[in-house]
Design a protein around this motif. Structure first.
Motif, PDB file in Angstrom:
ATOM      1  N   THR A 143       0.835  -1.209   0.000  1.00 22.32           N
ATOM      2  CA  THR A 143       0.000   0.000   0.000  1.00 22.32           C
ATOM      3  C   THR A 143       0.865   1.252   0.000  1.00 22.32           C
ATOM      4  OG1 THR A 143      -1.771  -1.121   1.229  1.00 22.32           O
ATOM      5  CG2 THR A 143      -1.750   1.276   1.301  1.00 22.32           C
ATOM      6  N   THR A 144       1.850   1.289   0.886  1.00 24.27           N
ATOM      7  CA  THR A 144       2.743   2.447   0.990  1.00 24.27           C
ATOM      8  C   THR A 144       3.528   2.649  -0.301  1.00 24.27           C
ATOM      9  OG1 THR A 144       2.955   2.124   3.376  1.00 24.27           O
ATOM     10  CG2 THR A 144       4.647   3.459   2.291  1.00 24.27           C
ATOM     11  N   PHE A 145       4.064   1.552  -0.843  1.00 27.08           N
ATOM     12  CA  PHE A 145       4.863   1.635  -2.063  1.00 27.08           C
ATOM     13  C   PHE A 145       4.038   2.141  -3.248  1.00 27.08           C
ATOM     14  CE2 PHE A 145       6.241  -0.555  -5.992  1.00 27.08           C
ATOM     15  CZ  PHE A 145       7.459   0.076  -6.171  1.00 27.08           C
ATOM     16  N   ILE A 146       2.857   1.571  -3.427  1.00 32.11           N
ATOM     17  CA  ILE A 146       2.002   1.972  -4.560  1.00 32.11           C
ATOM     18  C   ILE A 146       1.577   3.432  -4.437  1.00 32.11           C
ATOM     19  CG2 ILE A 146      -0.278   1.630  -5.597  1.00 32.11           C
ATOM     20  CD1 ILE A 146       1.784  -0.381  -6.541  1.00 32.11           C
ATOM     21  N   LYS A 147       1.210   3.846  -3.235  1.00 28.49           N
ATOM     22  CA  LYS A 147       0.776   5.234  -3.066  1.00 28.49           C
ATOM     23  C   LYS A 147       1.930   6.198  -3.305  1.00 28.49           C
ATOM     24  CE  LYS A 147      -2.051   8.310  -0.315  1.00 28.49           C
ATOM     25  NZ  LYS A 147      -2.971   8.450   0.835  1.00 28.49           N
ATOM     26  N   ASN A 148       3.122   5.865  -2.799  1.00 24.74           N
ATOM     27  CA  ASN A 148       4.296   6.730  -3.001  1.00 24.74           C
ATOM     28  C   ASN A 148       4.693   6.799  -4.475  1.00 24.74           C
ATOM     29  OD1 ASN A 148       4.478   7.284  -0.288  1.00 24.74           O
ATOM     30  ND2 ASN A 148       6.086   5.789   0.115  1.00 24.74           N
ATOM     31  N   SER A 149       4.464   5.703  -5.203  1.00 28.63           N
ATOM     32  CA  SER A 149       4.900   5.630  -6.600  1.00 28.63           C
ATOM     33  C   SER A 149       3.884   6.212  -7.577  1.00 28.63           C
ATOM     34  CB  SER A 149       5.169   4.170  -6.988  1.00 28.63           C
ATOM     35  OG  SER A 149       6.145   3.582  -6.153  1.00 28.63           O
ATOM     36  N   THR A 150       2.603   6.139  -7.219  1.00 30.49           N
ATOM     37  CA  THR A 150       1.557   6.493  -8.185  1.00 30.49           C
ATOM     38  C   THR A 150       0.518   7.486  -7.669  1.00 30.49           C
ATOM     39  OG1 THR A 150       0.013   4.741  -7.522  1.00 30.49           O
ATOM     40  CG2 THR A 150       1.746   4.136  -9.099  1.00 30.49           C
ATOM     41  N   GLY A 151       0.401   7.587  -6.349  1.00 31.99           N
ATOM     42  CA  GLY A 151      -0.655   8.428  -5.787  1.00 31.99           C
ATOM     43  C   GLY A 151      -1.963   7.674  -5.592  1.00 31.99           C
ATOM     44  N   TYR A 152      -2.038   6.461  -6.129  1.00 36.35           N
ATOM     45  CA  TYR A 152      -3.251   5.654  -5.984  1.00 36.35           C
ATOM     46  C   TYR A 152      -3.171   4.828  -4.700  1.00 36.35           C
ATOM     47  CZ  TYR A 152      -4.070   6.973 -10.838  1.00 36.35           C
ATOM     48  OH  TYR A 152      -4.262   7.692 -11.992  1.00 36.35           O
ATOM     49  N   LEU A 159      13.454   0.092  -3.475  1.00 31.62           N
ATOM     50  CA  LEU A 159      12.099   0.621  -3.647  1.00 31.62           C
ATOM     51  C   LEU A 159      12.130   2.021  -4.243  1.00 31.62           C
ATOM     52  CD1 LEU A 159      10.319  -0.572  -0.364  1.00 31.62           C
ATOM     53  CD2 LEU A 159      10.271  -1.632  -2.636  1.00 31.62           C
ATOM     54  N   ASN A 160      13.089   2.833  -3.834  1.00 32.57           N
ATOM     55  CA  ASN A 160      13.214   4.190  -4.377  1.00 32.57           C
ATOM     56  C   ASN A 160      13.558   4.158  -5.869  1.00 32.57           C
ATOM     57  OD1 ASN A 160      12.616   5.461  -1.956  1.00 32.57           O
ATOM     58  ND2 ASN A 160      14.766   5.601  -1.326  1.00 32.57           N
ATOM     59  N   LEU A 161      14.442   3.236  -6.265  1.00 31.34           N
ATOM     60  CA  LEU A 161      14.794   3.085  -7.679  1.00 31.34           C
ATOM     61  C   LEU A 161      13.576   2.726  -8.518  1.00 31.34           C
ATOM     62  CD1 LEU A 161      18.178   1.096  -7.956  1.00 31.34           C
ATOM     63  CD2 LEU A 161      17.635   3.297  -9.014  1.00 31.34           C
ATOM     64  N   ILE A 162      12.847   1.719  -8.047  1.00 27.10           N
ATOM     65  CA  ILE A 162      11.672   1.247  -8.793  1.00 27.10           C
ATOM     66  C   ILE A 162      10.600   2.330  -8.827  1.00 27.10           C
ATOM     67  CG2 ILE A 162       9.848  -0.491  -8.908  1.00 27.10           C
ATOM     68  CD1 ILE A 162      11.790  -2.415  -7.472  1.00 27.10           C
ATOM     69  N   SER A 163      10.400   2.982  -7.688  1.00 27.62           N
ATOM     70  CA  SER A 163       9.384   4.033  -7.594  1.00 27.62           C
ATOM     71  C   SER A 163       9.682   5.179  -8.558  1.00 27.62           C
ATOM     72  CB  SER A 163       9.310   4.549  -6.158  1.00 27.62           C
ATOM     73  OG  SER A 163       8.284   5.494  -6.016  1.00 27.62           O
ATOM     74  N   LYS A 164      10.955   5.580  -8.620  1.00 25.24           N
ATOM     75  CA  LYS A 164      11.351   6.657  -9.534  1.00 25.24           C
ATOM     76  C   LYS A 164      11.080   6.257 -10.981  1.00 25.24           C
ATOM     77  CE  LYS A 164      15.360   9.369 -11.026  1.00 25.24           C
ATOM     78  NZ  LYS A 164      16.833   9.553 -10.905  1.00 25.24           N
ATOM     79  N   TRP A 165      11.422   5.002 -11.322  1.00 24.66           N
ATOM     80  CA  TRP A 165      11.196   4.504 -12.685  1.00 24.66           C
ATOM     81  C   TRP A 165       9.702   4.479 -13.027  1.00 24.66           C
ATOM     82  CZ3 TRP A 165       9.494  -0.792 -13.891  1.00 24.66           C
ATOM     83  CH2 TRP A 165       9.455  -1.044 -15.282  1.00 24.66           C
ATOM     84  N   ILE A 166       8.883   4.008 -12.078  1.00 29.45           N
ATOM     85  CA  ILE A 166       7.435   3.970 -12.299  1.00 29.45           C
ATOM     86  C   ILE A 166       6.899   5.371 -12.582  1.00 29.45           C
ATOM     87  CG2 ILE A 166       5.203   3.616 -11.145  1.00 29.45           C
ATOM     88  CD1 ILE A 166       6.454   1.187  -9.747  1.00 29.45           C
ATOM     89  N   LYS A 167       7.320   6.339 -11.792  1.00 28.89           N
ATOM     90  CA  LYS A 167       6.861   7.720 -11.990  1.00 28.89           C
ATOM     91  C   LYS A 167       7.243   8.229 -13.376  1.00 28.89           C
ATOM     92  CE  LYS A 167       7.083   8.931  -7.081  1.00 28.89           C
ATOM     93  NZ  LYS A 167       7.824   9.672  -6.028  1.00 28.89           N
ATOM     94  N   GLU A 168       8.455   7.881 -13.810  1.00 29.39           N
ATOM     95  CA  GLU A 168       8.897   8.302 -15.147  1.00 29.39           C
ATOM     96  C   GLU A 168       8.039   7.670 -16.235  1.00 29.39           C
ATOM     97  OE1 GLU A 168      12.949   7.100 -15.196  1.00 29.39           O
ATOM     98  OE2 GLU A 168      13.664   8.833 -14.004  1.00 29.39           O
ATOM     99  N   VAL A 219       8.433  -6.502  -3.097  1.00 23.23           N
ATOM    100  CA  VAL A 219       8.334  -5.271  -2.313  1.00 23.23           C
ATOM    101  C   VAL A 219       8.440  -5.536  -0.812  1.00 23.23           C
ATOM    102  CG1 VAL A 219       6.714  -3.448  -1.609  1.00 23.23           C
ATOM    103  CG2 VAL A 219       7.097  -3.911  -4.035  1.00 23.23           C
ATOM    104  N   LYS A 220       7.822  -6.596  -0.356  1.00 22.98           N
ATOM    105  CA  LYS A 220       7.801  -6.892   1.088  1.00 22.98           C
ATOM    106  C   LYS A 220       9.206  -7.014   1.669  1.00 22.98           C
ATOM    107  CE  LYS A 220       6.019 -10.265   4.409  1.00 22.98           C
ATOM    108  NZ  LYS A 220       5.228 -11.514   4.573  1.00 22.98           N
ATOM    109  N   TYR A 221      10.162  -7.508   0.875  1.00 18.14           N
ATOM    110  CA  TYR A 221      11.515  -7.763   1.382  1.00 18.14           C
ATOM    111  C   TYR A 221      12.570  -6.804   0.831  1.00 18.14           C
ATOM    112  CZ  TYR A 221       9.128 -12.104   2.551  1.00 18.14           C
ATOM    113  OH  TYR A 221       8.234 -13.018   3.039  1.00 18.14           O
ATOM    114  N   ALA A 222      12.186  -5.897  -0.020  1.00 17.81           N
ATOM    115  CA  ALA A 222      13.153  -4.997  -0.666  1.00 17.81           C
ATOM    116  C   ALA A 222      13.582  -3.879   0.269  1.00 17.81           C
ATOM    117  CB  ALA A 222      12.545  -4.406  -1.930  1.00 17.81           C
TER     118      ALA A 222
END
Length: 260
Positions: A105-114, A241-250, A233-236
């Motif tokens: 939940t935290t990862f998806i919201k931080n990466s997408t806003g959803y 997570l920051n790398l993946i999140s940045k890529w998703i946003k891009e 995500v649970k174990y990363a």
């Protein structure tokens, strides 16, 4: 042509495949959250058997027993409505399997806003059956049998009739299985090569991305984006997570520009 509700009811009435360790008496988990209105979805392989544990005396999802039924063939439209109600209100009923969903939940919201809890995101599965054995312990025959009761087709219909523009796949195993079953070939994106920093090995981080307008033969009627990554995500760690999140946003930014 059947409506989505009719497709769901037909799926709920299918008997569980034999020898696949289906949790006895469990009903198919159609979705976690508001699947008709969510704009993005995470997709895994199948629900955990833990989703049918009682939480403070409450069922997370209905069972044949909780519905007072003896078989899946006995499921009628009114039972289908009860099953769907528990699915849609999963994140509102204080029954969430937090060990899995909280970090996601935290990862998806931080990466997408959803957000699952706000109803803008939901969770779906390749197969709607909960099994005692995890997917990786099932044979290839069992895995195919598990989705043979119309699971992938229903997933395609849910996506077709929903408002999704992006689907997220958590982990390499899950990503590759879903791309395979969907009949979609992803592009691999290297986010970080294996490296050594301060004496510590930092593993390679990859992303997987594709677009499609068809899922397992179901024409969606629009193009959607599928985004996966090679770590769970649970174990990363936070750096991954920051790398993946940045890529998703891009990637989502590119998709938004392309739609203008």
């Amino acid at each position: 042509m059947q409506t989505l509700d009719e497709n769901i009811l037909s799926r709920l009435q299918q008997s569980a495949p034999e020898n696949c360790t289906i949790l006895p008496g469990s009903t198919p988990v159609i979705a976690f959250g508001w699947f008709r209105t969510a704009e993005i979805a995470t997709i895994s392989l199948n629900p955990s058997y833990k989703e049918f544990d009682l939480v403070k005396g409450k069922n997370r999802f209905h069972t044949l027993d909780s519905l007072g039924l003896h078989s899946y063939a006995d499921i009628k439209a009114e039972h289908g409505e009860q099953i769907i109600d528990y699915c849609e209100r999963y994140f509102e009923r204080d029954v969430v399997y937090k060990d899995w969903f909280n970090r996601m939940t935290t990862f998806i919201k931080n990466s997408t806003g959803y957000d699952y809890y706000e109803g803008t995101a939901c969770h779906l599965d390749l197969s709607q059956w909960a099994t005692n054995d995890i997917w990786g312990k099932l044979s290839h025959v069992q895995q195919k049998d598990l989705v043979s009761t119309g699971d992938i087709e229903l997933l395609g219909e849910i996506i077709k009739h929903g408002k999704f523009h992006t689907l997220f796949l958590n982990g390499k195993k899950i990503s590759m299985e879903i791309f395979h079953f969907f009949g979609v070939q992803p592009k691999k994106v290297l986010l970080r090569q294996t490296t050594k920093i301060d004496g510590k090995i930092k593993n390679k981080v990859e992303g997987f991305i594709s677009t499609t307008s068809s899922i397992a033969g179901v024409e969606i009627g629009r193009e959607i984006t599928l985004i996966g990554w090679n770590t769970y995500v649970k174990y990363a760690g936070a750096d991954v997570l920051n790398l993946i999140s940045k890529w998703i946003k891009e990637e989502l930014g590119k998709a938004n520009v392309a739609q203008l």
